[in-house]
Motif scaffolding. Structure first.
Motif, short mmCIF file in Angstrom:
data_model
loop_
_atom_site.label_atom_id
_atom_site.label_comp_id
_atom_site.label_asym_id
_atom_site.label_seq_id
_atom_site.Cartn_x
_atom_site.Cartn_y
_atom_site.Cartn_z
N MET A 128 1.36 1.16 -6.55
CA MET A 128 1.10 -0.07 -5.82
C MET A 128 -0.11 -0.75 -6.45
SD MET A 128 0.92 -0.31 -1.77
CE MET A 128 0.38 -1.73 -0.93
N ASP A 129 0.10 -1.94 -6.98
CA ASP A 129 -0.96 -2.62 -7.70
C ASP A 129 -1.68 -3.67 -6.86
OD1 ASP A 129 -0.35 -1.18 -9.98
OD2 ASP A 129 1.12 -2.66 -10.65
N ASP A 130 -1.22 -3.93 -5.66
CA ASP A 130 -1.76 -5.03 -4.89
C ASP A 130 -1.95 -4.59 -3.45
OD1 ASP A 130 -2.43 -7.83 -4.66
OD2 ASP A 130 -0.58 -8.05 -3.53
N TRP A 131 -3.16 -4.77 -2.92
CA TRP A 131 -3.48 -4.45 -1.54
C TRP A 131 -3.98 -5.71 -0.87
CZ3 TRP A 131 -4.64 -1.00 -5.41
CH2 TRP A 131 -4.10 0.27 -5.28
N PHE A 132 -3.25 -6.19 0.12
CA PHE A 132 -3.67 -7.36 0.89
C PHE A 132 -4.03 -8.53 -0.02
CE2 PHE A 132 -4.84 -3.55 3.31
CZ PHE A 132 -4.01 -3.71 4.39
N MET A 153 -5.14 -8.50 -3.12
CA MET A 153 -6.21 -8.29 -4.09
C MET A 153 -5.96 -6.99 -4.83
SD MET A 153 -9.32 -7.33 -1.45
CE MET A 153 -8.91 -8.60 -0.27
N ASP A 154 -6.60 -6.84 -5.98
CA ASP A 154 -6.40 -5.59 -6.70
C ASP A 154 -7.23 -4.48 -6.06
OD1 ASP A 154 -9.02 -5.35 -7.86
OD2 ASP A 154 -8.42 -6.50 -9.61
N ARG A 155 -6.95 -3.28 -6.46
CA ARG A 155 -7.55 -2.08 -5.87
C ARG A 155 -9.07 -2.13 -5.85
NH1 ARG A 155 -6.43 4.10 -7.75
NH2 ARG A 155 -8.37 4.92 -6.99
N TYR A 156 -9.69 -2.55 -6.95
CA TYR A 156 -11.15 -2.53 -7.04
C TYR A 156 -11.79 -3.62 -6.19
CZ TYR A 156 -10.09 0.87 -10.52
OH TYR A 156 -9.59 1.98 -11.13
N ASP A 157 -11.13 -4.77 -6.06
CA ASP A 157 -11.63 -5.80 -5.15
C ASP A 157 -11.58 -5.31 -3.71
OD1 ASP A 157 -12.16 -7.55 -7.23
OD2 ASP A 157 -10.26 -8.65 -7.00
N LEU A 158 -10.49 -4.63 -3.34
CA LEU A 158 -10.39 -4.09 -1.99
C LEU A 158 -11.47 -3.05 -1.73
CD1 LEU A 158 -9.01 -3.81 0.76
CD2 LEU A 158 -7.47 -2.15 -0.29
N ILE A 159 -11.70 -2.15 -2.69
CA ILE A 159 -12.74 -1.13 -2.54
C ILE A 159 -14.09 -1.79 -2.31
CG2 ILE A 159 -14.05 0.64 -3.80
CD1 ILE A 159 -11.30 1.42 -5.10
N SER A 205 -3.00 2.99 12.40
CA SER A 205 -3.92 1.87 12.22
C SER A 205 -3.54 1.18 10.90
CB SER A 205 -5.36 2.38 12.21
OG SER A 205 -5.54 3.36 11.22
N PRO A 206 -4.17 0.06 10.56
CA PRO A 206 -3.80 -0.66 9.33
C PRO A 206 -3.88 0.22 8.08
CG PRO A 206 -5.23 -2.02 10.66
CD PRO A 206 -5.21 -0.66 11.31
N ILE A 207 -2.92 0.02 7.18
CA ILE A 207 -2.88 0.77 5.92
C ILE A 207 -3.81 0.11 4.91
CG2 ILE A 207 -1.45 1.38 3.93
CD1 ILE A 207 0.94 1.43 5.75
N TYR A 208 -4.60 0.94 4.24
CA TYR A 208 -5.45 0.46 3.16
C TYR A 208 -4.99 0.98 1.80
CZ TYR A 208 -8.68 -1.59 6.39
OH TYR A 208 -9.23 -2.39 7.35
N TYR A 209 -4.19 2.02 1.80
CA TYR A 209 -3.74 2.60 0.53
C TYR A 209 -2.45 3.36 0.79
CZ TYR A 209 -3.68 5.74 -3.52
OH TYR A 209 -3.33 6.44 -4.65
N ILE A 210 -1.49 3.19 -0.12
CA ILE A 210 -0.27 3.98 -0.04
C ILE A 210 0.18 4.29 -1.46
CG2 ILE A 210 1.25 1.97 0.11
CD1 ILE A 210 2.97 3.70 2.10
#
Length: 110
Positions: free
Chosen positions: A1-5, A7-13, A72-77
């Motif tokens: 999964m390359d996209d979270w909400f 944004m990319d993984r590092y932006d989300l972190i 609860s909301p997913i942040y990573y899968i």
């Protein structure tokens, strides 16, 4: 999964770290003034849909075993590693079903 909400993984972190830092610091700032805060008028609490898991949880500390639940909301899968991180905990992913599986169960329970 390359996209979270969106944004990319590092932006989300970085965004989640920023939220955690702000929550930790908010008690230190007692003046009530938060820098760069946006004013919102005529506000009310509301709810919106967020990505989450639905399924039968086993080993959940509060729900018990094999009871249907929403996470609860997913942040990573990670489907390949079969793990997911929600706001509150890690999940090991068992068999995946189509969402219609739960829609049918909900209709038949009425």
């Amino acid at each position: 999964m390359d996209d979270w909400f969106g944004m990319d993984r590092y932006d989300l972190i970085n965004r989640l770290r920023s939220v955690a830092d702000d929550l930790e610091a908010v008690d230190k700032e007692r003046s009530g003034i938060i820098p760069k805060a946006v004013l919102i008028r005529n506000w009310a609490l509301a709810q919106r849909t967020v990505p989450c898991l639905i399924g039968n949880a086993t080993g959940h500390p509060e729900i018990g075993n094999d009871r249907p639940t929403f996470s609860s909301p997913i942040y990573y899968i990670d489907n390949e590693r079969r793990i997911a991180r929600t706001f509150s905990r890690w999940y090991r992913l068992g068999n995946r079903v189509d969402p219609e599986f739960w829609n049918i169960r909900a209709r038949s329970a009425k």
